[in-house]
Design an enzyme around this catalytic site. Structure first.
Site, PDB file in Angstrom:
ATOM      1  N   ASP A  88      -5.782   2.384  -3.336  1.00 13.57           N
ATOM      2  CA  ASP A  88      -7.007   2.236  -2.556  1.00 13.57           C
ATOM      3  C   ASP A  88      -7.237   3.426  -1.632  1.00 13.57           C
ATOM      4  OD1 ASP A  88      -5.063   1.713  -0.648  1.00 13.57           O
ATOM      5  OD2 ASP A  88      -5.937  -0.175   0.050  1.00 13.57           O
ATOM      6  N   ASP A  97      -1.055   1.421  -4.088  1.00 12.30           N
ATOM      7  CA  ASP A  97      -1.969   0.421  -4.640  1.00 12.30           C
ATOM      8  C   ASP A  97      -3.330   1.016  -4.973  1.00 12.30           C
ATOM      9  OD1 ASP A  97      -2.816   0.721  -1.993  1.00 12.30           O
ATOM     10  OD2 ASP A  97      -3.404  -1.380  -1.797  1.00 12.30           O
ATOM     11  N   ASP A 127      -2.402   6.395  -3.543  1.00 10.52           N
ATOM     12  CA  ASP A 127      -1.220   5.766  -2.953  1.00 10.52           C
ATOM     13  C   ASP A 127      -0.762   4.624  -3.845  1.00 10.52           C
ATOM     14  OD1 ASP A 127      -3.272   3.986  -2.381  1.00 10.52           O
ATOM     15  OD2 ASP A 127      -2.435   3.393  -0.447  1.00 10.52           O
ATOM     16  N   SER A 167       0.810  -1.214   0.000  1.00 14.91           N
ATOM     17  CA  SER A 167       0.000   0.000   0.000  1.00 14.91           C
ATOM     18  C   SER A 167       0.849   1.271   0.000  1.00 14.91           C
ATOM     19  CB  SER A 167      -0.962  -0.036   1.191  1.00 14.91           C
ATOM     20  OG  SER A 167      -1.925   0.973   1.120  1.00 14.91           O
TER      21      SER A 167
END
Length: 447
Positions: free
Chosen positions: A245, A243, A241, A103
């Site tokens: 999400d 990833d 960010d 992440s």
């Protein structure tokens, strides 16, 4: 007793160190494959996505080996956002979805997140069973039942098409948008989606090299995107960010709005339209007190959960709510998605701009925030600073001082070896003093 591997968002750690080794990824793949093939049937499938970290190649190959050894057929999506994996797991009728990502963490970390066949992240109980299978070991299938693996190049295109269907009545023509992809999983997906919706796109953070993910860009470092918004005279900036999400919104003046402001905007608009289910917004204990006051003033409720978007989603599903998220930028809209989706939330913010005819600055200052201060203290393996008598005592004293004036939240991070010390209070002098005293005592306990 099985080793505890899962944190608040999958298994995560320093790449090439326990538990983020190729060996552990292989064992996790085999365990997850066995868990999701418990009925013994053939032709099970799993989709695997990843972000742009250098270690993603290693973990992807190891997971694939473990999964195919239990008879799972693996579909490799390549770099795609985490929410795309949730969507495609369900859309492609897969039994399991896996995202390889840490992440918002730096490139040297990595993680493995699992999604069930419904596209939602696994429950604590399912994760515990997989941990048991990792500890006990898994018997491989017979040679004739070994699974296959293949690349699926159209995965991100399917996700883009889906995103566009959620705002069918809106065209973004005339909007100049800075999109910061954090050199991560959405470096192709996000600019493509915005361009296809008609926006003039100014991309930032779209040149991943395996090591620059989240580096001085993205939702955790919005300075570059803010500078680009002002320099190009853009209408708005969207910062994702690694990833994708999470999202932060930047208005035309270069000011940053976090997830709390975005959730407040959506909750108010959805309530006005009669589409906010249950009359409530689900957020975590980290969300600002100002958000709670705003919702109270609108006759709406704030349902708080533990930190982690998986806990937000669990409460949403339990209560039948359709909007939730985190201050950090996870925005969950279960009418459309199974997890936090930064691009989806960003596009819905652009749709709100188009429908209202208002600039971003008029939509990102929904409520006045109560002063909030957060500091982190790093600790070493085996240390339990929050159990030290001196720390317990200073926390109790701080809570007494803040009683009726604000609130205090102290917790261990679920993704990093950090103690997070957060407080809110209208009196900023008292706020700073309380935080500094607690941090100093925690640091002494970790020395």
């Amino acid at each position: 007793m099985a080793e505890k591997l899962f944190g608040t968002d999958g298994v995560r750690g320093l790449a090439n160190s326990h538990p983020m080794t190729a060996e552990m990824a292989l064992r996790l793949g085999a365990a997850a494959g066995r868990y999701f093939r418990s009925d013994g049937a053939n032709h099970h499938r799993v989709v695997i996505g990843k972000d742009t970290r250098l270690s993603g190649y290693m973990l992807e190959n190891a997971l694939t080996a473990g999964l195919t050894s239990t008879g799972m057929n693996v579909l490799l999506l390549g770099p795609v956002p985490t929410p795309a994996v949730g969507h495609l797991t369900h859309s492609m009728r897969a039994d399991l979805g896996i995202m390889i990502s840490a992440s918002h963490n730096p490139f040297h970390d990595n993680g493995i997140k699992f999604f069930g066949p419904d596209g939602f992240k696994l429950s604590d109980a399912a994760e515990a069973e997989i941990e048991t299978l990792v500890a006990d070991g898994v018997e491989p299938v017979q040679p004739e039942n070994i699974g296959r693996a293949k690349r699926v190049d159209e995965g991100r295109h399917r996700y883009v098409e889906f995103i566009k269907t959620t705002v069918q009545d809106v065209r973004l023509g005339g909007l100049k948008v800075v999109i910061d992809c954090a050199n991560g999983a959405a470096h192709r997906t996000a600019p493509e989606a915005l361009w296809e919706l008609g926006a003039e796109v100014i991309p930032v953070g779209v040149a991943p090299n395996g090591k620059n993910i989240n580096l001085e860009c993205g939702s955790t470092d919005t300075r570059l995107a803010a500078e680009m918004v002002v320099a190009h005279g853009a209408d708005v900036g969207i910062c994702l960010d690694g990833d994708a999400d999470r999202v932060m919104i930047i208005d035309e003046k270069g000011r940053v709005a976090d997830g709390d402001q975005l959730m407040a905007l959506m909750a108010g608009q959805w309530a006005d339209a009669g589409s906010l289910k249950g009359g409530a917004l689900v957020a975590t204990v980290m969300s600002n007190l100002g958000l709670e006051r705003y919702l109270d003033g609108r006759g709406l409720r704030l349902e708080r959960t533990k930190v982690g978007d998986r806990y937000v989603v669990e409460r949403m599903r339990q209560g039948g709510f359709n909007l939730g998220g985190e201050q950090s930028g996870h925005i969950v809209m279960t009418d459309y998605a199974t997890t936090g989706d930064g691009l989806l939330a960003g596009i819905h913010f652009l749709a709100a701009m188009v429908r209202s005819g208002k600039p971003a600055s008029a939509l990102t200052q929904v409520f006045p925030t109560v002063p909030q201060l957060l500091k982190n203290v790093r600790f070493s393996a085996g240390q339990t600073p929050l159990e030290a008598d001196s720390v317990v005592k200073v926390i109790a004293g701080a809570e007494a001082e803040l009683n009726g004036k604000g609130r205090l939240l102290i917790r261990k991070s679920g993704t990093e070896p950090l103690i997070r010390v957060m407080a809110e209070c209208e009196d900023e002098v008292l706020l700073s003093d309380v935080i500094d005293r607690i941090v100093a005592e925690v640091e002494r306990a970790t020395a």
